[in-house]
Motif scaffolding. Structure first.
Motif, short mmCIF file in Angstrom:
data_model
loop_
_atom_site.label_atom_id
_atom_site.label_comp_id
_atom_site.label_asym_id
_atom_site.label_seq_id
_atom_site.Cartn_x
_atom_site.Cartn_y
_atom_site.Cartn_z
N ASN A 48 25.22 63.66 30.32
CA ASN A 48 24.20 63.77 29.28
C ASN A 48 23.61 65.17 29.14
O ASN A 48 22.66 65.36 28.40
CB ASN A 48 23.05 62.79 29.58
N LEU A 51 23.70 66.33 25.57
CA LEU A 51 23.31 65.41 24.52
C LEU A 51 22.27 65.97 23.56
O LEU A 51 22.38 65.77 22.35
CB LEU A 51 22.82 64.09 25.14
N ARG A 54 24.08 68.00 20.97
CA ARG A 54 25.19 67.39 20.24
C ARG A 54 24.63 66.57 19.09
O ARG A 54 23.64 65.88 19.21
CB ARG A 54 25.98 66.50 21.19
N GLU A 55 25.31 66.64 17.97
CA GLU A 55 24.90 65.83 16.83
C GLU A 55 25.16 64.36 17.14
O GLU A 55 26.25 63.99 17.56
CB GLU A 55 25.69 66.23 15.59
N VAL A 56 24.16 63.54 16.96
CA VAL A 56 24.28 62.11 17.20
C VAL A 56 24.40 61.40 15.85
O VAL A 56 23.54 61.56 14.98
CB VAL A 56 23.08 61.56 18.00
N THR A 58 24.32 58.10 13.64
CA THR A 58 23.81 56.74 13.62
C THR A 58 24.73 55.86 12.78
O THR A 58 24.94 56.13 11.59
CB THR A 58 22.38 56.69 13.07
N MET A 80 26.16 56.88 23.39
CA MET A 80 25.39 58.09 23.18
C MET A 80 26.12 59.30 23.77
O MET A 80 26.08 60.40 23.21
CB MET A 80 24.01 57.93 23.81
N LYS A 81 26.80 59.09 24.88
CA LYS A 81 27.56 60.18 25.49
C LYS A 81 28.63 60.70 24.54
O LYS A 81 28.99 61.88 24.57
CB LYS A 81 28.20 59.68 26.81
N HIS A 82 29.14 59.81 23.69
CA HIS A 82 30.16 60.20 22.71
C HIS A 82 29.55 60.54 21.35
O HIS A 82 30.29 60.72 20.37
CB HIS A 82 31.19 59.08 22.56
N GLY A 83 28.24 60.59 21.28
CA GLY A 83 27.58 61.01 20.05
C GLY A 83 27.33 59.91 19.05
O GLY A 83 27.19 60.18 17.85
N PHE A 84 27.23 58.64 19.51
CA PHE A 84 27.00 57.51 18.61
C PHE A 84 25.73 56.76 18.99
O PHE A 84 25.46 56.50 20.16
CB PHE A 84 28.17 56.52 18.66
N ARG A 85 24.98 56.41 17.98
CA ARG A 85 23.89 55.45 18.11
C ARG A 85 24.15 54.36 17.09
O ARG A 85 24.44 54.66 15.92
CB ARG A 85 22.53 56.12 17.85
#
Length: 415
Positions: A48, A51, A54-56, A58, A80-85
């Protein structure tokens, strides 16, 4: 400036700098340094560290019961580690397919029929979708040990092999189970509208329940599990075959309707009811997914050092394995579908949540789940070798049967 001769010259003021003892300074630094250093080490170890930079993305999603996976805190952290919420709108599988899904990246109904409805609708609009199958979870009938033993004594259920002690899994003869609801017992039929009640077949006074012998489902107009159970009952009632045309389907739907609607008010969260302290008095037999039961047993063993001995599963002798399909509607949705299907950490976590994860070639496998359960001294589910594989009606016919049994159009018009 000139100083008068009779006045003594004033001394320049002196500034004294006090330095802390070197030993004390080293001690202060030594006590302060571990905090940021340890924090940095934890961020690096968890992945993390970057994080915040990094662009997250959604992901807007509509999901049914498989939201259990995406709302798991470990899964949320891995995503979240891969940039997804993932922001989830919760509704039943059929409701997902019937409502507008513009503005969403993915939809995740719990079974194939709803996913097929969405795929066909998008194809007609020349907007194809991508489908992902990250795991599977069979439909099961969840009950309590006393009820399973009553059905076993009646010859309707049979204990499945397992470790020494009381079994956790049983096979349920769907033909005999439906016969009881139809008023037929041991080959003798009474009025079909007068189905047997639990206290009529309970020789040992185990359950003290005067309700009809039926399996409770979620809302049949909304939930995949309820629609699938309708398909199982229809298959058995139609001589282990699916109806071929609309006339057959409509007639069969009206025939089985009493077996599916005489069960009190439907609940959208049958698993939660089953696992609640009052579940046994509300619905002694409930249609849920296997992963929901296994997740409960895994958590129970972790918290209390033993499995929940009172809750057991009935595997229908007529089986249908549900194929939940994540439907990607956008490019970002497709990225999420690829991730949850192929990422080893997410697949491992799915197994820890009771799902049967797929292997690298896309086939369903329970080997890893079996090893995981065995390591935790939780019995591994096994099914009888002579179980019949059910065939659901074609999608248009299944839709028509659901509408008849659930009076779905009438309910939609009254809203």
């Amino acid at each position: 400036m000139q100083v008068p001769a009779n006045r003594p010259a004033a001394e320049e003021p002196r500034l004294t700098v006090t330095r802390p003892p070197r030993r004390r300074l080293r001690r202060a630094l030594a006590s302060a340094l571990p905090v940021p250093v340890v924090g940095l080490a934890l961020l690096v170890a968890s992945g993390n560290l970057l994080l915040p930079l990094r662009e997250v993305v959604t992901i807007e999603a509509k999901m049914a019961s498989k939201r259990d996976f995406f709302q798991d805190p470990v899964v949320e952290r891995l995503l979240m580690k891969h940039g997804f919420r993932v922001h989830i709108t919760n509704m039943g599988s059929r409701e997902i397919a019937k409502q507008d899904y513009e503005g969403y990246d993915v939809v995740f109904p719990s079974g194939q029929p709803a996913a097929d409805l969405i795929s066909r609708e998008r194809a007609r609009a020349n907007r194809p979708v991508l489908l992902y199958r990250p795991f599977v979870s069979p439909i099961v009938l969840a009950t309590y040990r006393d009820y399973a033993e009553v059905l076993t004594a009646e010859g309707v259920a049979k204990r499945l092999p397992g470790p020494a002690g009381r079994p956790m899994y049983y096979t349920l003869d769907m033909r005999k189970f439906i016969d009881l609801a139809r008023g037929k017992r041991a080959g003798v039929r009474r009025d079909p509208d007068n189905g047997y009640r639990w206290d009529e077949i309970d020789r040992d006074d185990r359950v003290r329940n005067g309700n009809k012998i039926l399996a409770q489902t979620s809302d049949i107009c909304e939930a995949n599990s309820a629609g699938t159970y309708l398909g199982l009952v229809a298959f058995v009632e139609h001589g282990n075959d699916a109806p071929d045309n609309e006339a057959e389907a409509e007639q069969l739907a009206r025939k089985i309707k009493p077996l599916l609607v005489e069960q009190g008010l439907p609940s959208s969260e049958r698993a939660e009811t089953y696992l609640s302290p009052d579940g046994q008095s509300i619905a002694p037999v409930t249609v849920i997914y296997e992963h929901q039961f296994l997740a409960h047993q895994i958590g129970h063993e972790a918290d209390k050092g033993a499995t929940d001995d009172e809750r057991v599963l009935l595997y229908p002798s007529t089986r249908f394995v549900t194929e939940p399909q994540l439907v990607a509607l956008t490019g970002e949705g497709a990225r999420l579908g690829e991730l949850v299907t192929k990422d080893p950490e997410l697949q491992h976590r799915a197994m820890e949540l009771g799902f049967r994860a797929r292997n690298a070639t896309g086939g369903a496998t329970g080997d890893e789940l079996a090893r995981f359960l065995t390591e935790r001294h939780i019995p591994v589910p096994t099914t009888s070798s002579d179980d019949t594989r059910a065939v659901l009606p074609s999608l248009p016919l299944l839709e028509r049967m659901i509408e008849i049994v659930g009076d779905c159009q009438d309910r939609a018009g009254s809203r």
